[in-house]
Design a protein around this motif. Structure first.
Motif, PDB file in Angstrom:
ATOM      1  N   ALA A   1       3.736  10.753  -6.155  1.00 14.68           N
ATOM      2  CA  ALA A   1       4.643  11.173  -7.228  1.00 14.68           C
ATOM      3  C   ALA A   1       3.856  11.666  -8.429  1.00 14.68           C
ATOM      4  O   ALA A   1       4.186  12.692  -9.035  1.00 14.68           O
ATOM      5  N   GLY A   2       2.794  10.949  -8.788  1.00 10.33           N
ATOM      6  CA  GLY A   2       1.947  11.377  -9.901  1.00 10.33           C
ATOM      7  C   GLY A   2       1.261  12.700  -9.624  1.00 10.33           C
ATOM      8  O   GLY A   2       1.121  13.542 -10.526  1.00 10.33           O
ATOM      9  N   SER A   3       0.850  12.909  -8.374  1.00 15.33           N
ATOM     10  CA  SER A   3       0.149  14.153  -8.036  1.00 15.33           C
ATOM     11  C   SER A   3       1.078  15.355  -8.037  1.00 15.33           C
ATOM     12  O   SER A   3       0.618  16.502  -8.026  1.00 15.33           O
TER      13      SER A   3
ATOM     14  N   LEU B   1       0.838  -1.199   0.000  1.00 19.06           N
ATOM     15  CA  LEU B   1       0.000   0.000   0.000  1.00 19.06           C
ATOM     16  C   LEU B   1       0.876   1.253   0.000  1.00 19.06           C
ATOM     17  O   LEU B   1       0.569   2.250  -0.660  1.00 19.06           O
ATOM     18  N   GLY B   2       1.976   1.184   0.744  1.00 18.20           N
ATOM     19  CA  GLY B   2       2.898   2.317   0.791  1.00 18.20           C
ATOM     20  C   GLY B   2       3.503   2.611  -0.561  1.00 18.20           C
ATOM     21  O   GLY B   2       3.633   3.773  -0.960  1.00 18.20           O
ATOM     22  N   LEU B   3       3.875   1.553  -1.286  1.00 20.99           N
ATOM     23  CA  LEU B   3       4.415   1.738  -2.640  1.00 20.99           C
ATOM     24  C   LEU B   3       3.374   2.385  -3.551  1.00 20.99           C
ATOM     25  O   LEU B   3       3.682   3.323  -4.302  1.00 20.99           O
ATOM     26  N   SER B   4       2.145   1.894  -3.487  1.00 21.37           N
ATOM     27  CA  SER B   4       1.077   2.464  -4.312  1.00 21.37           C
ATOM     28  C   SER B   4       0.855   3.933  -3.988  1.00 21.37           C
ATOM     29  O   SER B   4       0.714   4.775  -4.878  1.00 21.37           O
TER      30      SER B   4
ATOM     31  N   LEU C   1      -9.853   5.807  -5.202  1.00 19.35           N
ATOM     32  CA  LEU C   1      -9.369   6.008  -6.568  1.00 19.35           C
ATOM     33  C   LEU C   1      -8.031   5.303  -6.772  1.00 19.35           C
ATOM     34  O   LEU C   1      -7.826   4.624  -7.790  1.00 19.35           O
ATOM     35  N   VAL C   2      -7.117   5.456  -5.809  1.00 24.67           N
ATOM     36  CA  VAL C   2      -5.799   4.814  -5.920  1.00 24.67           C
ATOM     37  C   VAL C   2      -5.948   3.306  -5.980  1.00 24.67           C
ATOM     38  O   VAL C   2      -5.387   2.626  -6.859  1.00 24.67           O
ATOM     39  N   ALA C   3      -6.732   2.741  -5.044  1.00 18.57           N
ATOM     40  CA  ALA C   3      -6.901   1.292  -4.994  1.00 18.57           C
ATOM     41  C   ALA C   3      -7.637   0.779  -6.234  1.00 18.57           C
ATOM     42  O   ALA C   3      -7.262  -0.260  -6.807  1.00 18.57           O
ATOM     43  N   GLY C   4      -8.664   1.517  -6.663  1.00 14.34           N
ATOM     44  CA  GLY C   4      -9.456   1.084  -7.818  1.00 14.34           C
ATOM     45  C   GLY C   4      -8.641   1.084  -9.102  1.00 14.34           C
ATOM     46  O   GLY C   4      -8.685   0.119  -9.876  1.00 14.34           O
ATOM     47  N   LEU C   5      -7.885   2.153  -9.345  1.00 16.40           N
ATOM     48  CA  LEU C   5      -7.082   2.208 -10.569  1.00 16.40           C
ATOM     49  C   LEU C   5      -5.908   1.226 -10.516  1.00 16.40           C
ATOM     50  O   LEU C   5      -5.509   0.664 -11.542  1.00 16.40           O
TER      51      LEU C   5
ATOM     52  N   LEU D   1      -1.248   6.918 -12.305  1.00 15.14           N
ATOM     53  CA  LEU D   1      -2.274   7.597 -13.098  1.00 15.14           C
ATOM     54  C   LEU D   1      -3.309   8.275 -12.213  1.00 15.14           C
ATOM     55  O   LEU D   1      -3.835   9.337 -12.558  1.00 15.14           O
ATOM     56  N   ALA D   2      -3.605   7.664 -11.069  1.00 10.00           N
ATOM     57  CA  ALA D   2      -4.542   8.290 -10.131  1.00 10.00           C
ATOM     58  C   ALA D   2      -3.986   9.629  -9.654  1.00 10.00           C
ATOM     59  O   ALA D   2      -4.721  10.623  -9.555  1.00 10.00           O
ATOM     60  N   GLY D   3      -2.686   9.680  -9.375  1.00 10.43           N
ATOM     61  CA  GLY D   3      -2.069  10.939  -8.976  1.00 10.43           C
ATOM     62  C   GLY D   3      -2.106  11.973 -10.084  1.00 10.43           C
ATOM     63  O   GLY D   3      -2.402  13.148  -9.843  1.00 10.43           O
ATOM     64  N   LEU D   4      -1.816  11.539 -11.329  1.00  9.57           N
ATOM     65  CA  LEU D   4      -1.892  12.446 -12.470  1.00  9.57           C
ATOM     66  C   LEU D   4      -3.302  13.017 -12.624  1.00  9.57           C
ATOM     67  O   LEU D   4      -3.483  14.208 -12.889  1.00  9.57           O
TER      68      LEU D   4
END
Length: 391
Positions: free
Chosen positions: A69-71, A60-63, A223-227, A244-247
């Motif tokens: 990073a994306g955000s 989860l931490g990696l995700s 959103l993070v978990a779903g994507l 992509l969620a962060g973007l």
């Protein structure tokens, strides 16, 4: 409760306290967390072996790390002539990565392509504080460094997921699946924009945002978990979905510190307060130093990978030679060659898939540790001091 998790959390608490009490230790917390993880892990003292609970939270931490990073990637940085310069810089990086990959293949190194992709990334989260400390975030050198780091992050994540996805689907099929994932991202974006035009829904979200419901944070985690799950279901690495969620979050809200000042703080509290430190400490726990130390040839990979980082990510700074002074170019090159979190992610993936030799992975991570320790500090020394504004 997992005893291993308690020890990992104790390290996550102790490291920033130590750095706060001893300001002379000017090292990034992430670096020290990994080092302590190595010391207490199976490779050295053997006090802690990561169990399923620790590994699950580390994942989860990696995700969340890739989401954050994306955000941080502001797509507005890639407009016009400036965007074309960034593209030239990224093209030089790709050529450098291909050259390094070819050399590794000729030497018979397993996972050569994986290593080549890993070298493309820059630790955007480590570059921003350095530029802020130097007072150059708003200057051309700061904007260029951020744009270059952002481009490297995007290219590395996409290439890793599309080119090395854990599936037998041909490349054309994976590109089609990527298009489907991006289409799903577009649908989510349209849905969010639709919600923003609904007075009733926006009112409810605004009312619940700073209560115990913390609805914006919950929606983000979903959103993070779903994507991540969607990316994995389509045969990609889960980190692509998280990134992509962060973007998406940043694209929909380009200036979150202005529009929702508390929202970025809460996300960093979830990420850097709990999940991300567990990932860093666990990365140290699982790092195979024994294979690196036992084989001198493997140990020699550390300076070789450090040089490769400078070639693949540092050299492309020459694309901005018309915009920057020589010292600024050197500083940008050093900052772009600073990489660690993505290297950890690649080594984790390489270990799970069996594509990367553990000793090579340890050498790659060790090179990343050295880059984080040396390159930002050197960039701060090289960067010209901003001219004080007369009062």
């Amino acid at each position: 409760m997992s005893a291993g998790l308690v020890v990992v959390l104790a390290v996550a608490v102790g490291v920033p306290l130590l750095l706060g009490l001893l300001p002379v230790l000017r090292v990034p917390a992430a670096l020290l967390e990994i080092v302590v993880g190595v010391l207490i892990g199976p490779s050295v003292l053997g006090w802690v072996t990561p169990d399923e609970t620790v590994r699950a939270i580390a994942l989860l931490g990696l995700s969340f790390l890739l989401f954050l990073a994306g955000s941080e990637v502001d797509l507005r940085r890639f407009r016009g002539r400036f965007g074309r310069r960034v593209a030239v810089s990224m093209a030089i990086s790709l050529v450098g990565a291909a050259a390094v990959t070819a050399v590794l293949l000729a030497l018979g190194v397993g996972g050569a392509v994986l290593v080549g992709v890993a070298l493309l990334a820059t630790s955007l989260g480590l570059v921003v504080p350095v530029l802020s400390d130097a007072g150059v975030l708003a200057r051309p050198v700061g904007r260029i460094a951020l744009a270059g780091a952002s481009a490297g992050e995007v290219a590395a994540v996409v290439l890793l997921s599309v080119g090395l996805a854990g599936t037998d689907t041909p490349l054309a099929g994976r590109l089609l699946l990527l298009a489907l994932l991006l289409a799903a991202l577009g649908v989510i974006a349209l849905a969010v924009l639709g919600v923003e035009h609904s007075t009733r829904l926006t009112g409810v979200i605004a009312r619940l945002a700073d209560t115990s419901a913390q609805i914006r944070v919950r929606l983000t985690v979903l959103l993070v978990a779903g994507l991540a799950l969607a990316a994995q279901a389509l045969g990609f690495e889960a980190i692509l979905g998280a990134f992509l969620a962060g973007l998406l979050v940043r694209a929909l809200d380009p200036d979150p510190a202005v529009t929702h000042p508390l929202y970025p703080v809460k996300l960093e509290a979830v990420g850097y307060g709990l999940l991300v430190p567990v990932f860093f400490v666990t990365s140290g726990l699982t790092l195979d130093l024994s294979g690196l130390v036992a084989h001198p040839a493997a140990l020699a990979t550390v300076p070789a990978f450090l040089l490769a980082l400078l070639v693949v990510r540092g050299l492309p700074a020459v694309a901005f030679r018309r915009e920057l002074e020589r010292r600024e170019l050197v500083a940008v090159g050093l900052l772009q060659a600073t990489s660690l979190p993505f290297l950890l992610a690649v080594v984790e993936i390489g270990s799970e898939t069996g594509l990367l030799d553990p000793a090579v992975g340890a050498g790659l991570v060790a090179a990343g540790l050295v880059s984080v320790l040396l390159f930002p500090a050197a960039a701060l020394v090289v960067l010209p001091k901003p001219t004080p504004v007369p009062v």
